[in-house]
Motif scaffolding. Structure first.
Motif, PDB file in Angstrom:
ATOM      1  N   ALA A 241      -2.278  32.569  -2.923  1.00  0.00           N
ATOM      2  CA  ALA A 241      -3.453  31.739  -3.204  1.00  0.00           C
ATOM      3  C   ALA A 241      -4.305  31.725  -1.940  1.00  0.00           C
TER       4      ALA A 241
ATOM      5  N   ARG B 135      -1.762  30.455   0.928  1.00  0.00           N
ATOM      6  CA  ARG B 135      -0.353  30.205   0.667  1.00  0.00           C
ATOM      7  C   ARG B 135       0.240  31.444   0.018  1.00  0.00           C
TER       8      ARG B 135
ATOM      9  N   CYS C  44      -1.392  27.582  -8.599  1.00  0.00           N
ATOM     10  CA  CYS C  44      -1.135  26.851  -7.358  1.00  0.00           C
ATOM     11  C   CYS C  44      -1.817  25.482  -7.393  1.00  0.00           C
TER      12      CYS C  44
ATOM     13  N   PHE D  54       3.328  26.388  -5.653  1.00  0.00           N
ATOM     14  CA  PHE D  54       3.158  27.256  -6.818  1.00  0.00           C
ATOM     15  C   PHE D  54       4.019  26.708  -7.954  1.00  0.00           C
TER      16      PHE D  54
ATOM     17  N   TYR E 236      -2.658  22.046  -4.979  1.00  0.00           N
ATOM     18  CA  TYR E 236      -2.772  21.730  -3.555  1.00  0.00           C
ATOM     19  C   TYR E 236      -3.439  20.369  -3.355  1.00  0.00           C
TER      20      TYR E 236
END
Length: 425
Positions: free
Chosen positions: A317, A373, A402, A328, A404
């Motif tokens: 990502a 990431r 993903c 993830f 975050y």
């Protein structure tokens, strides 16, 4: 018959007495749905719902006979039509066992106008040995107008072709497609191609009754390269113990195989099996949310997703908020498209249930969109034998995304877009 999505019969589709020959019930062998919803039906019959039609008929979407499509002078002879395809211009290719159509010699392949009349400009029969010397059971139209045919024939226009050939748009043999010795059995036993499908890359998957392709051992299931040569990279092992009659290819590369067999690749399978013909590269889908700093991160990958490897396929990502925690997550139940929350621009793109992977911070600089990431999915699965999707298997389709941290955002978080991938060996 037409069935509803749950398998029950659709009562709004009614063909009346259907296909009939002079000796009793007829045998439809091929179907094609036109872009306007009308349905072409071909096979061995001379009447349909009491109306004379020689081997081919067109129905309206409710199953009633379309009177604008006729078969002049009896249409195809009683030997029958076994395959058909509709060209973009509406003309119809037919193939089978027939040797005449509308009283005109056409040995096992012909082209019709959209109203059912014979297209005289398509003529593969100029001499006694022209066209196929035995049945054509399968026919597919390539995007460039060339025609791939399969059947029990050994020659086409006097040229050896061993059950499979490619024709130019006018019906003449395409010499650039050469299967060598073609498909066959030892000691010249009967062989035949019953079905074929085209891959997007031009390769041809074939099923039927045979033991080899050229000199390559292949039992009833094989793949040819776009030039007709045997493709050794497609290996179905011992193949099937009895003939294959139907193939259907999913866009994902998975191949459905149907037939008389009870064993496929050495595994018991009652007349239906699914193989992996090819593995598509991972593909991004869905829409990423926009973070409060204007970041629009994107999913990608590196390496090869595998059903057996312990490492070597990383989810990535990029364009994330820098120095933010994230994780993830993945699922094996397909795609989704669900709002993440009120006021959020993010979407949940992975169907539940889902499996979380490991938490870590993105790289980059806080407040900027340069965070990245990365996590090895193969390694995670190798270390987590009870994780969702275990045990892994070839052909399994996985969707990943993903999540975050973004404290000022609705729910204090955001999501990337998603990535879909299939597992290979």
């Amino acid at each position: 018959v037409r069935v509803m999505p749950d398998g029950s019969r659709d009562p709004s589709f009614d063909v009346g007495s259907g296909a009939v020959t002079g000796l009793g019930p007829g045998t439809p062998r091929a179907l094609a749905v036109q872009s306007d919803g009308r349905i072409l039906v071909a096979g061995q019959f001379n009447t349909f719902n009491g109306v004379p039609r020689g081997g081919i008929v067109r129905l309206n979407s409710d199953g009633t006979l379309d009177p604008s499509f006729t078969t002049p002078l009896g249409g195809a002879d009683a030997s029958g039509i076994f395959a058909l395809a509709v060209r973009p211009d509406g003309k119809i290719l037919i193939a089978g066992r027939f040797t005449t159509y509308a009283g005109v010699i056409r040995r096992r392949i012909a082209r019709l106008h959209p109203n059912g009349s014979l297209d005289l400009s398509f003529n593969a029969t100029l001499h006694w040995n022209d066209a196929a010397d035995d049945d054509i059971n399968a026919l597919k139209l390539q995007p460039d107008g060339r025609i791939v045919i399969g059947g029990g024939f050994r020659n086409y226009s006097g040229v050896p072709r061993g059950g499979i050939a490619r024709l130019l748009s006018d019906g003449s043999l395409d010499p650039s497609f050469d299967p060598g010795a073609g498909l066959g059995h030892p000691f010249f036993a009967p062989m035949r191609v019953e079905t074929l499908v085209l891959q997007p890359d031009g390769k041809v998957l074939v099923g039927g009754l045979f033991d080899f392709v050229d000199s390559l051992p292949r039992k009833n299931l094989a793949r040819l390269n776009a030039n007709g040569s045997a493709d050794a990279s497609f290996d179905p092992g011992p193949g099937t113990n009895l003939p294959v009659y139907a193939l259907a290819l999913e866009p994902s590369g998975r191949l459905w195989v149907g037939g008389q067999f009870t064993n496929c690749r050495g595994v018991p399978r009652g007349r239906l099996a699914r193989l992996v013909a090819f593995v598509l590269p991972p593909a991004a889908y869905c829409t990423a949310g926009t973070s409060t700093n204007g970041c629009v991160p994107a999913m990608s990958s590196s390496g090869t997703p595998s059903a057996s490897a312990s490492a070597g396929f990383s989810l990535v990502a990029s364009g994330l908020e820098g120095q933010r925690a994230g994780i993830f997550f993945y699922g094996v139940s397909g795609r989704a498209d669900v709002p993440w929350g009120a006021g959020s621009t993010s979407r949940i793109c992975v169907a539940s249930p889902t499996q979380r992977m490991l938490v870590s911070n993105s790289s980059g600089v806080a407040g900027q969109c340069n965070g990245v990431r990365s996590e090895d999915w193969n390694a995670f699965m190798a270390a987590q034998p009870s994780a969702l999707g275990q045990p892994r298997f070839v052909g399994e389709v996985v969707s990943a995304q993903c999540w975050y941290r973004d404290p000022p955002a609705p729910r204090g978080t955001n999501l990337t877009n998603a990535l879909e991938f299939m597992l290979g060996l």
